[in-house]
Design a protein around this motif. Structure first.
Motif, PDB file in Angstrom:
ATOM      1  N   HIS A  38     -27.107  49.368  66.143  1.00  0.00           N
ATOM      2  CA  HIS A  38     -28.069  50.270  66.772  1.00  0.00           C
ATOM      3  C   HIS A  38     -27.361  51.538  67.262  1.00  0.00           C
ATOM      4  N   GLY A  41     -28.852  45.680  74.342  1.00  0.00           N
ATOM      5  CA  GLY A  41     -29.377  47.037  74.254  1.00  0.00           C
ATOM      6  C   GLY A  41     -28.925  47.894  75.420  1.00  0.00           C
ATOM      7  N   ARG A  92     -28.996  39.420  71.491  1.00  0.00           N
ATOM      8  CA  ARG A  92     -30.297  40.066  71.651  1.00  0.00           C
ATOM      9  C   ARG A  92     -30.539  40.560  73.080  1.00  0.00           C
ATOM     10  N   ARG A  93     -29.469  40.776  73.824  1.00  0.00           N
ATOM     11  CA  ARG A  93     -29.586  41.333  75.166  1.00  0.00           C
ATOM     12  C   ARG A  93     -28.602  42.491  75.378  1.00  0.00           C
ATOM     13  N   GLU A 146     -32.860  43.662  73.274  1.00  0.00           N
ATOM     14  CA  GLU A 146     -31.962  43.881  72.140  1.00  0.00           C
ATOM     15  C   GLU A 146     -31.684  45.361  71.948  1.00  0.00           C
ATOM     16  N   THR A 147     -32.688  46.173  72.193  1.00  0.00           N
ATOM     17  CA  THR A 147     -32.512  47.608  71.996  1.00  0.00           C
ATOM     18  C   THR A 147     -33.531  48.378  72.823  1.00  0.00           C
ATOM     19  N   THR A 197     -25.898  49.738  71.403  1.00  0.00           N
ATOM     20  CA  THR A 197     -25.747  48.320  71.711  1.00  0.00           C
ATOM     21  C   THR A 197     -24.351  48.083  72.269  1.00  0.00           C
ATOM     22  N   THR A 239     -38.224  43.159  71.524  1.00  0.00           N
ATOM     23  CA  THR A 239     -37.579  41.862  71.671  1.00  0.00           C
ATOM     24  C   THR A 239     -38.571  40.767  72.011  1.00  0.00           C
ATOM     25  N   ASN A 251     -39.459  48.662  73.161  1.00  0.00           N
ATOM     26  CA  ASN A 251     -38.689  47.457  72.892  1.00  0.00           C
ATOM     27  C   ASN A 251     -39.548  46.465  72.127  1.00  0.00           C
TER      28      ASN A 251
END
Length: 476
Positions: free
Chosen positions: A141, A173, A170-171, A199-200, A163, A221, A219
């Motif tokens: 990302h 971001g 997935r955390r 995540e982002t 990222t 996620t 987001n």
């Protein structure tokens, strides 16, 4: 192109089996000399449409074309525009998914730029090519650059979706900032937000209103969602507004703001459902949806319909109040009572494109109250419903065509009037799009399988009072 000329712009007419890339998404709004330039992603390139009122739109045109499979910008991603000394700089994302599987110093996502002197003809700048800072960040990302002049810091900022290099799964971001004195020479700054929650953080937008700075991002996620944070400084720390940090529902995405100098607007897209079917999933892309931002006394943000859209509806339709269930009194103030279940009052035909306004209040014991929309059938066979549920503190859009095999969520938002127990509702309907404003809270949805039908009031297990109700059509 045959542009969709309904109130909520989309470049192509919605149809079954419509691909997301045929719609529009990730609006990058820019205001210049009385005109809103809405740049958006379409068919892997950046297109542009202009408007002065968010009602009438120009014919869409390509602004920046994507490259070939061998180019970094084989697919183009989100960015933003800034002007300096009469020159416009468009920072955007160059995507090449194939680079993930190639050897060498290649990246899927790179920051790129195009230049224009008139906002019409854009030339790609081969000298601007910013790869991910792999010493500090991951190699995936690295996109969605948002340029703006940070007067507080006396420099230009480029806000980047990134990222953490060794973040949680997935955390990871985070929000990275690049800095420049002249828009040509950029240096890496700092991570200004890394909550270890998403995540982002896509499609950032940083801006200031009064003493507060705001960061808007999207987001995917958990839900599709557009959220915001607030801080006293653009460096942070960033506060999560409680209890509600969203502007709209779960299908309003990738919204960024634009100001004309006096008002600030939130421009995003309302997702379409696959195959134009209420029971199918939302897919990427949709039609433009614009809210006007409101700053409350405590600094929190709300939204309302733009005044130009509200003023578009001026012709008042004739009402024909007809009690259907429950006890109803129709005078200067309409009162409905049904202590043990559902009661409703039909008020009149609901045109395909209209604005409905109502001012409601309710008794303390009331379970739910609100508006019935698109109703039809002798047994209320089809209906949509705008529900205020005071005890649950939520605003809901519900519909009648959900059955046992339909487990999709209903559209809902946090909504709390406290001890006041009243709300001003504004409903804007155009085609299959229905946008609800309850005070300064918005909830947008789609309703495909419904004819225009009628509109009315309802109450469940309590009492509702309506001090004002009107159905308005566009000016003739």
């Amino acid at each position: 192109m045959s542009g969709n000329r309904q109130l909520f712009f989309m470049p192509e007419t919605e149809r079954p089996k419509m691909l997301g890339l045929d719609t529009c998404g990730d609006f990058m709004p820019f205001y210049h000399e009385g005109v809103f330039y809405l740049y958006y992603l379409h068919k892997y390139s950046i297109y542009e449409v202009t408007t002065t009122d968010f009602i009438q739109y120009s014919e869409p045109r390509m602004a920046i074309a994507c490259g070939s499979p061998e180019d970094q910008d084989w697919h183009i991603g989100t960015g933003g525009v800034i002007e300096k000394d009469g020159v416009f700089h468009f920072y955007y994302t160059g995507f090449n998914e194939g680079n993930l599987h190639r050897e060498g110093d290649l990246n899927e996502q790179v920051l790129m730029r195009a230049i224009s002197s008139d906002l019409k003809d854009w030339s790609k700048d081969p000298g601007f090519f910013v790869r991910p800072d792999k010493q500090c960040y991951g190699n995936l990302h690295w996109r969605d650059p948002q340029p703006f002049r940070n007067e507080e810091a006396g420099e230009y900022w480029l806000v980047v979706t990134a990222t953490e290099k060794d973040g949680l799964f997935r955390r990871g971001g985070c929000t990275h900032v690049m800095r420049s004195d002249d828009l040509d020479h950029w240096r890496h700054g700092d991570t200004i937000y890394a909550p270890r929650t998403f995540e982002t953080h896509e499609c950032h937008d940083l801006f200031r209103i009064g003493d507060w700075w705001y960061m808007v991002f999207s987001n995917y996620t958990r839900w599709w969602e557009t959220r915001y944070r607030m801080a006293r400084s653009p460096e942070g720390p960033w506060i999560t507004p409680a209890p509600d940090d969203m502007f709209d529902g779960r299908a309003f995405y990738a919204a960024k703001t634009v100001s004309d100098g006096s008002r600030r607007y939130l421009v995003g897209w309302q997702a379409i459902r696959a195959n134009m079917d209420d029971k199918q999933h939302y897919q990427w892309g949709g039609s433009v949806l614009v809210h006007e931002l409101i700053q409350r006394d405590d600094g929190l943000l709300g939204v309302k319909p733009p005044e130009t859209i509200r003023g578009h509806f001026r012709h008042m339709s004739e009402l024909k109040p007809t009690p259907r269930l429950g006890e109803w009194t129709v005078n200067a103030e309409t009162i409905g009572r049904e202590p043990y279940g559902f009661g409703w009052l039909e008020l009149g035909p609901m045109p395909a494109e209209c604005l409905i306004r109502a001012r409601l209040s309710w008794s303390e014991e009331t379970i739910a109250c609100g508006l019935m929309l698109r109703t039809s059938g002798d047994k209320l066979n089809k209906w949509c419903q705008v529900r205020i549920e005071p005890r649950r503190r939520r605003l809901v859009f519900d519909r009648s065509n959900k059955f046992d095999n339909d487990h999709h969520f209903i559209e809902e938002r946090y909504f709390d009037c406290g001890d006041v127990r009243e709300a001003e509702l504004t409903i804007i309907a155009s085609g299959n799009v229905i946008v609800i404003y309850a005070n300064d809270t918005a909830l947008a949805a789609r309703a495909y399988d419904f004819e225009p039908g009628s509109a009315g009031l309802f109450v469940e297990s309590g009492e509702v009072r309506c001090a004002e109700f009107g159905i308005l059509e566009p000016s003739r």
